[in-house]
Motif scaffolding. Structure first.
Motif, PDB file in Angstrom:
ATOM      1  N   VAL A 170      89.665  22.468  78.015  1.00 26.60           N
ATOM      2  CA  VAL A 170      88.628  21.838  78.836  1.00 26.60           C
ATOM      3  C   VAL A 170      88.217  22.805  79.953  1.00 26.60           C
ATOM      4  O   VAL A 170      89.077  23.409  80.614  1.00 26.60           O
ATOM      5  CB  VAL A 170      89.148  20.514  79.442  1.00 26.60           C
ATOM      6  CG1 VAL A 170      88.093  19.899  80.360  1.00 26.60           C
ATOM      7  CG2 VAL A 170      89.499  19.531  78.337  1.00 26.60           C
ATOM      8  N   GLU A 171      86.928  22.955  80.156  1.00 19.75           N
ATOM      9  CA  GLU A 171      86.450  23.880  81.183  1.00 19.75           C
ATOM     10  C   GLU A 171      86.931  23.451  82.567  1.00 19.75           C
ATOM     11  O   GLU A 171      86.795  22.295  82.965  1.00 19.75           O
ATOM     12  CB  GLU A 171      84.919  23.932  81.172  1.00 19.75           C
ATOM     13  CG  GLU A 171      84.336  24.547  79.921  1.00 19.75           C
ATOM     14  CD  GLU A 171      82.847  24.724  80.024  1.00 19.75           C
ATOM     15  OE1 GLU A 171      82.319  24.704  81.157  1.00 19.75           O
ATOM     16  OE2 GLU A 171      82.207  24.870  78.977  1.00 19.75           O
ATOM     17  N   GLY A 186      93.782  10.217  87.190  1.00 17.05           N
ATOM     18  CA  GLY A 186      93.622   9.273  86.088  1.00 17.05           C
ATOM     19  C   GLY A 186      92.186   9.184  85.612  1.00 17.05           C
ATOM     20  O   GLY A 186      91.912   9.174  84.403  1.00 17.05           O
ATOM     21  N   THR A 187      91.251   9.150  86.548  1.00 20.16           N
ATOM     22  CA  THR A 187      89.837   9.096  86.190  1.00 20.16           C
ATOM     23  C   THR A 187      89.390  10.378  85.520  1.00 20.16           C
ATOM     24  O   THR A 187      88.634  10.353  84.538  1.00 20.16           O
ATOM     25  CB  THR A 187      88.990   8.841  87.450  1.00 20.16           C
ATOM     26  OG1 THR A 187      89.434   7.635  88.082  1.00 20.16           O
ATOM     27  CG2 THR A 187      87.526   8.714  87.087  1.00 20.16           C
ATOM     28  N   VAL A 192      86.893  12.866  81.684  1.00 17.19           N
ATOM     29  CA  VAL A 192      86.540  14.263  81.434  1.00 17.19           C
ATOM     30  C   VAL A 192      87.382  14.860  80.301  1.00 17.19           C
ATOM     31  O   VAL A 192      86.856  15.383  79.314  1.00 17.19           O
ATOM     32  CB  VAL A 192      86.715  15.111  82.723  1.00 17.19           C
ATOM     33  CG1 VAL A 192      86.403  16.582  82.424  1.00 17.19           C
ATOM     34  CG2 VAL A 192      85.820  14.579  83.823  1.00 17.19           C
ATOM     35  N   VAL A 193      88.709  14.775  80.450  1.00 18.69           N
ATOM     36  CA  VAL A 193      89.596  15.465  79.511  1.00 18.69           C
ATOM     37  C   VAL A 193      89.557  14.835  78.119  1.00 18.69           C
ATOM     38  O   VAL A 193      89.435  15.535  77.105  1.00 18.69           O
ATOM     39  CB  VAL A 193      91.037  15.483  80.067  1.00 18.69           C
ATOM     40  CG1 VAL A 193      91.991  16.101  79.048  1.00 18.69           C
ATOM     41  CG2 VAL A 193      91.094  16.252  81.375  1.00 18.69           C
ATOM     42  N   SER A 197      88.227  16.610  74.723  1.00 17.83           N
ATOM     43  CA  SER A 197      89.246  16.932  73.725  1.00 17.83           C
ATOM     44  C   SER A 197      88.988  16.257  72.386  1.00 17.83           C
ATOM     45  O   SER A 197      89.633  16.615  71.390  1.00 17.83           O
ATOM     46  CB  SER A 197      90.632  16.504  74.230  1.00 17.83           C
ATOM     47  OG  SER A 197      90.930  17.082  75.473  1.00 17.83           O
ATOM     48  N   ALA A 198      88.070  15.298  72.332  1.00 14.31           N
ATOM     49  CA  ALA A 198      87.845  14.525  71.110  1.00 14.31           C
ATOM     50  C   ALA A 198      87.533  15.396  69.896  1.00 14.31           C
ATOM     51  O   ALA A 198      88.096  15.161  68.811  1.00 14.31           O
ATOM     52  CB  ALA A 198      86.732  13.494  71.337  1.00 14.31           C
TER      53      ALA A 198
END
Length: 276
Positions: A170-171, A186-187, A192-193, A197-198
């Motif tokens: 992830v950038e 957590g958010t 984002v992550v 990552s999907a």
């Protein structure tokens, strides 16, 4: 503009040549993928029939295999074996993926977890899942558990690395931008992550699915009484080549359908990603 230069329309797609000049890009003829698939299928079956007509190693032709498949379908054997193998693959693949995703996320997000878990993951990745069959038989017996375990291990080891690479890939600018906007860990992780990552996770699932099907035949050597791998082993004893081909083709078709379903899921979940 010199007299030797060729005028190019501003709105025309262009490409750079080796000499640095710009030329209009030629649009190729796009053939639908389904047409290419059908051409490949017809060519493959034709080559198979030709080799069988030459008598290469007593290779059965498409007609003989289709006839044997009809017999196995009529008496219900193919359906029973397919369901037994499908149940084992789906169980092992689902368990392996469900465990691989959180383990990969932990390894990618927390350096401590990475240091603790990565050596074991990398160690077992170098050990073929098939090499675990004797140990699985000794520890788990000869029931369904060792068969599912070997398939689970193949799917897990393929998926966990993909999930891990998805997190570490992830950038950093995306994470920093989220922190600047006041987002907590957590958010950031959920918003984002996980989305970023999907694509990696889904590719890992496709690889894990292939590994699960590839391990199936060996897993069904463990005192199985039904399954496509079991039927292949039984057909080998009697040199029943058409039955072996029927089982091979059935495994390939089931794996292909499941892979296409994963590809459809990937397209729906990663519409934001630029593809070719």
């Amino acid at each position: 503009m010199s007299s030797t230069e060729t005028p190019v329309k501003r709105d025309a797609p262009v490409r750079e040549t080796a000499g640095g000049t710009r030329e209009p890009r030629r649009k190729g003829i796009r053939v639908p993928a389904i047409v290419l698939n059908l051409i490949a299928l017809v060519a493959g079956v034709g080559l198979w029939a030709w080799l069988a007509s030459l008598g290469v190693q007593a290779l059965p032709g498409p007609a003989a295999v289709a006839g044997r498949a009809g017999e196995l379908i009529a008496d219900g054997t193919l359906a029973d074996d397919s369901l037994a193998s499908l149940r084992r693959v789906l169980t092992g693949f689902a368990l392996g993926t469900l465990l691989a995703v959180p383990v990969g996320f932990l390894m990618g997000w927390y350096p401590v977890a990475r240091g603790l878990l990565e050596p074991y993951v990398q160690f077992f990745r170098t050990v073929p899942p098939l090499a675990m069959i004797p140990l699985a038989i000794v520890l788990m017996g000869i029931g369904e558990v060792p068969k599912v375990f070997v398939i689970f291990l193949a799917a897990f080891l393929s998926s966990v690395v993909a999930a891990f690479q998805g997190v570490v890939g992830v950038e950093r600018t995306l994470i920093d931008a989220a922190r600047v906007l006041g987002a907590r860990d957590g958010t950031i992780f959920l918003k984002v992550v996980v989305p970023a990552s999907a694509p990696f996770i889904l590719v890992g699932m496709r690889i894990g699915l292939g590994s699960a099907w590839g391990t199936l035949v060996a897993a069904e050597l463990i005192a199985a009484q039904e399954g496509l791998g079991f039927q292949m082993q039984k057909a080998q004893i009697y040199y029943d080549l058409p039955s072996i081909f029927v089982a091979l083709i059935t495994i390939g078709l089931l794996g292909l359908v499941m892979d296409r379903l994963l590809m459809l899921t990937e397209r729906r979940l990663t519409r934001w990603q630029e593809t070719r």
